[in-house]
Design a protein around this motif. Structure first.
Motif, PDB file in Angstrom:
ATOM      1  N   LYS A  30      72.733  37.939  28.575  1.00 39.07           N
ATOM      2  CA  LYS A  30      71.689  38.664  29.303  1.00 39.07           C
ATOM      3  C   LYS A  30      71.151  37.833  30.465  1.00 39.07           C
ATOM      4  O   LYS A  30      70.914  38.347  31.566  1.00 39.07           O
ATOM      5  CB  LYS A  30      70.560  39.039  28.343  1.00 39.07           C
ATOM      6  CG  LYS A  30      69.455  39.879  28.976  1.00 39.07           C
ATOM      7  CD  LYS A  30      68.402  40.250  27.931  1.00 39.07           C
ATOM      8  CE  LYS A  30      67.286  41.079  28.563  1.00 39.07           C
ATOM      9  NZ  LYS A  30      66.253  41.456  27.545  1.00 39.07           N
ATOM     10  N   GLU A  31      70.953  36.540  30.224  1.00 39.11           N
ATOM     11  CA  GLU A  31      70.463  35.657  31.295  1.00 39.11           C
ATOM     12  C   GLU A  31      71.486  35.525  32.409  1.00 39.11           C
ATOM     13  O   GLU A  31      71.134  35.490  33.592  1.00 39.11           O
ATOM     14  CB  GLU A  31      70.109  34.296  30.706  1.00 39.11           C
ATOM     15  CG  GLU A  31      68.842  34.310  29.868  1.00 39.11           C
ATOM     16  CD  GLU A  31      68.653  33.053  29.058  1.00 39.11           C
ATOM     17  OE1 GLU A  31      67.508  32.768  28.659  1.00 39.11           O
ATOM     18  OE2 GLU A  31      69.656  32.338  28.786  1.00 39.11           O
ATOM     19  N   LYS A  32      72.763  35.454  32.058  1.00 40.00           N
ATOM     20  CA  LYS A  32      73.805  35.368  33.079  1.00 40.00           C
ATOM     21  C   LYS A  32      73.791  36.594  33.985  1.00 40.00           C
ATOM     22  O   LYS A  32      73.928  36.476  35.202  1.00 40.00           O
ATOM     23  CB  LYS A  32      75.185  35.200  32.434  1.00 40.00           C
ATOM     24  CG  LYS A  32      75.411  33.826  31.834  1.00 40.00           C
ATOM     25  CD  LYS A  32      76.833  33.702  31.314  1.00 40.00           C
ATOM     26  CE  LYS A  32      77.093  32.301  30.771  1.00 40.00           C
ATOM     27  NZ  LYS A  32      78.484  32.113  30.317  1.00 40.00           N
ATOM     28  N   ILE A  35      70.709  36.346  36.288  1.00 40.67           N
ATOM     29  CA  ILE A  35      70.896  35.336  37.333  1.00 40.67           C
ATOM     30  C   ILE A  35      71.888  35.827  38.383  1.00 40.67           C
ATOM     31  O   ILE A  35      71.668  35.685  39.593  1.00 40.67           O
ATOM     32  CB  ILE A  35      71.361  34.010  36.709  1.00 40.67           C
ATOM     33  CG1 ILE A  35      70.239  33.407  35.862  1.00 40.67           C
ATOM     34  CG2 ILE A  35      71.791  33.019  37.794  1.00 40.67           C
ATOM     35  CD1 ILE A  35      70.686  32.249  34.982  1.00 40.67           C
ATOM     36  N   ALA A  36      72.985  36.403  37.927  1.00 41.75           N
ATOM     37  CA  ALA A  36      73.993  36.910  38.868  1.00 41.75           C
ATOM     38  C   ALA A  36      73.408  37.990  39.771  1.00 41.75           C
ATOM     39  O   ALA A  36      73.645  37.998  40.985  1.00 41.75           O
ATOM     40  CB  ALA A  36      75.196  37.455  38.098  1.00 41.75           C
ATOM     41  N   ARG A  37      72.645  38.904  39.185  1.00 41.46           N
ATOM     42  CA  ARG A  37      72.035  39.964  39.985  1.00 41.46           C
ATOM     43  C   ARG A  37      71.054  39.402  41.008  1.00 41.46           C
ATOM     44  O   ARG A  37      71.005  39.853  42.164  1.00 41.46           O
ATOM     45  CB  ARG A  37      71.319  40.956  39.062  1.00 41.46           C
ATOM     46  CG  ARG A  37      72.247  41.966  38.412  1.00 41.46           C
ATOM     47  CD  ARG A  37      71.499  42.905  37.500  1.00 41.46           C
ATOM     48  NE  ARG A  37      72.312  44.068  37.132  1.00 41.46           N
ATOM     49  CZ  ARG A  37      72.133  44.781  36.044  1.00 41.46           C
ATOM     50  NH1 ARG A  37      71.155  44.464  35.190  1.00 41.46           N
ATOM     51  NH2 ARG A  37      72.906  45.815  35.785  1.00 41.46           N
ATOM     52  N   VAL A 267      65.932  30.757  36.788  1.00 41.68           N
ATOM     53  CA  VAL A 267      66.895  29.799  36.257  1.00 41.68           C
ATOM     54  C   VAL A 267      66.186  28.675  35.501  1.00 41.68           C
ATOM     55  O   VAL A 267      66.683  28.191  34.486  1.00 41.68           O
ATOM     56  CB  VAL A 267      67.772  29.234  37.392  1.00 41.68           C
ATOM     57  CG1 VAL A 267      68.659  28.100  36.894  1.00 41.68           C
ATOM     58  CG2 VAL A 267      68.635  30.348  37.983  1.00 41.68           C
ATOM     59  N   GLY A 268      65.003  28.284  35.969  1.00 40.38           N
ATOM     60  CA  GLY A 268      64.243  27.278  35.255  1.00 40.38           C
ATOM     61  C   GLY A 268      63.922  27.708  33.837  1.00 40.38           C
ATOM     62  O   GLY A 268      64.058  26.938  32.883  1.00 40.38           O
ATOM     63  N   LYS A 269      63.519  28.953  33.697  1.00 39.48           N
ATOM     64  CA  LYS A 269      63.198  29.485  32.362  1.00 39.48           C
ATOM     65  C   LYS A 269      64.454  29.601  31.504  1.00 39.48           C
ATOM     66  O   LYS A 269      64.454  29.214  30.326  1.00 39.48           O
ATOM     67  CB  LYS A 269      62.516  30.843  32.496  1.00 39.48           C
ATOM     68  CG  LYS A 269      62.108  31.457  31.163  1.00 39.48           C
ATOM     69  CD  LYS A 269      61.367  32.778  31.356  1.00 39.48           C
ATOM     70  CE  LYS A 269      60.950  33.372  30.027  1.00 39.48           C
ATOM     71  NZ  LYS A 269      60.242  34.678  30.204  1.00 39.48           N
ATOM     72  N   ALA A 270      65.529  30.124  32.087  1.00 38.70           N
ATOM     73  CA  ALA A 270      66.758  30.323  31.318  1.00 38.70           C
ATOM     74  C   ALA A 270      67.375  28.999  30.880  1.00 38.70           C
ATOM     75  O   ALA A 270      68.021  28.926  29.827  1.00 38.70           O
ATOM     76  CB  ALA A 270      67.762  31.130  32.143  1.00 38.70           C
ATOM     77  N   SER A 271      67.191  27.968  31.669  1.00 40.76           N
ATOM     78  CA  SER A 271      67.772  26.662  31.364  1.00 40.76           C
ATOM     79  C   SER A 271      66.836  25.771  30.551  1.00 40.76           C
ATOM     80  O   SER A 271      67.202  24.642  30.194  1.00 40.76           O
ATOM     81  CB  SER A 271      68.159  25.941  32.657  1.00 40.76           C
ATOM     82  OG  SER A 271      67.017  25.725  33.474  1.00 40.76           O
TER      83      SER A 271
END
Length: 387
Positions: A30-32, A35-37, A267-271
């Motif tokens: 879901k995060e990918k 991020i891609a969008r 990205v900060g949150k996802a990582s």
């Protein structure tokens, strides 16, 4: 930046591949997609979206990205092996990076092969990829430590077999910008028909500078990651590269920079890696001003102390009340919290603001400023701004 300012430069973001290779970072499917969008919506040209040979789960996440129908080209990372390429084909992508170790130290000590083996493997894998209609980037792992004559030979072979570009990787992040420029310029002159991408690492804090030097040397692609994620010290940061090209080099790559801050937070949150408040370009407080002289200059004209406005990257300007504040800064700090003070009142408050900040070792917050105003000037004189 001379003639380079006139050419087209493209951004190939590898947050979803090299960024996820940051030790301890894992993106969910879901995060990918999110991020891609986000990267696609801001106009990033190419997304390196994963490594199909890793397994079924990785391939499923890549297929999900393919199914989004993004404008950005999706490219996968592969060893220069036919089974890896077949795994990419099964995902439905139209572009692949074929990675080969190209420095003698890696050829001899990592893969235990020879230069001749590398050349034959390039021919075999590249031929297979082009036979299947793929856009191909040949990735030169550790190119920064490779012999330039051997690199030129490899690039000549790649160009002759239909490769679309060559990725010059400073895999260990050991180059300085002058060496990067000279190496890329030499390779551009040796094989002028093959586009070059620079993929830089930040082990010496030079990833962005080296990326710009590569462009000056003749490269047309830059590999980036959001927030500079990546192996060890990370890669060239998307936000730094895009704004440095625009502000310092006069090259607009067509990315909507107003969205840089938002994608950085995403990205900060996802990582699970918070973006530092002082992070170049996208940190929440990089447009904060405290020093009296600087604050006065910014309030008169932001261009006095800001190379580009905060709105250009989706941020906001802050005037901070602290140890170094001057009269105009105090006035503005109170205006920001809805309290109008005169210059005379600001003068009365300034010594206490400075002393309090010195004692606390930080600037004063809104509640502290309001309490200080009421204590020193009396609550009955507090005039709240209509704004």
């Amino acid at each position: 930046m001379g003639d380079s300012a006139k050419k087209t430069v493209r951004i190939g973001d590898t947050t979803l591949r090299d960024g996820e290779q940051t030790a301890g970072v894992v993106f969910s499917a879901k995060e990918k997609v999110a991020i891609a969008r986000a990267l696609d919506a801001m106009g990033v040209h190419e997304l390196e979206c994963g490594i199909p040979a890793m397994g079924a789960e990785e391939r499923a996440s890549i297929r999900a990205l393919v199914n989004l129908g993004l404008n950005a080209r999706l490219i996968t990372w592969n060893r220069a092996l036919i089974p890896d390429i077949e795994a990419s084909l099964s995902c439905g992508v139209g572009a692949v990076d074929l990675s080969l170790s190209v420095s003698d130290i890696m050829i001899e000590n990592k893969i235990n092969k020879s230069r001749d083996w590398v050349k034959e493997q390039l021919k075999r894998s590249l031929g297979f990829a082009k036979d299947h209609g793929l856009y191909v980037c040949v990735g030169g792992e550790d190119a920064s430590r490779a012999d330039l004559g051997f690199l030129s030979e490899l690039m000549g072979i790649a160009h002759g077999l239909g490769a679309d570009r060559f990725r010059f990787c400073d895999t260990l992040g050991i180059l300085d910008p002058f060496a990067m420029y000279e190496k890329v310029a030499t390779l551009t002159a040796a094989v002028p028909g093959l586009e070059i991408e620079v993929h830089t690492h930040n082990d010496l804090g030079l990833a962005t500078a080296n990326a710009l030097a590569g462009i000056r040397g003749g490269a047309t692609y830059i590999s980036t990651t959001v927030n500079g994620l990546g192996e060890r010290a990370g890669n060239a940061a998307l936000e730094e590269v895009v704004m440095a090209l625009k502000v310092a080099c006069g090259i607009d790559v067509g990315v909507d920079t107003r969205k840089l801050s938002a994608v950085s937070r995403l990205v900060g949150k996802a990582s699970n890696r918070d973006v530092p408040a002082w992070k170049a370009v996208v940190g929440e407080r990089v447009f904060s001003h405290e020093s009296g002289l600087h604050t006065d200059g910014v309030l008169k004209n932001p261009a006095n102390y800001e190379g580009f406005p905060p709105e250009a990257v989706g941020l906001t300007r802050y005037i901070v009340a602290g140890k170094h504040s001057g009269t105009n800064g105090i006035v503005e700090s109170y205006r920001q919290i809805g309290i109008e003070v005169s210059r005379d009142e600001a003068q009365s408050l300034m010594a206490t603001v400075r002393a309090t900040a010195q004692r606390l070792k930080r600037p004063l917050g809104a509640e502290e400023l309001a309490n200080l105003y009421r204590r020193l000037l009396g609550s009955d004189t507090c005039r709240l701004s209509a704004a």
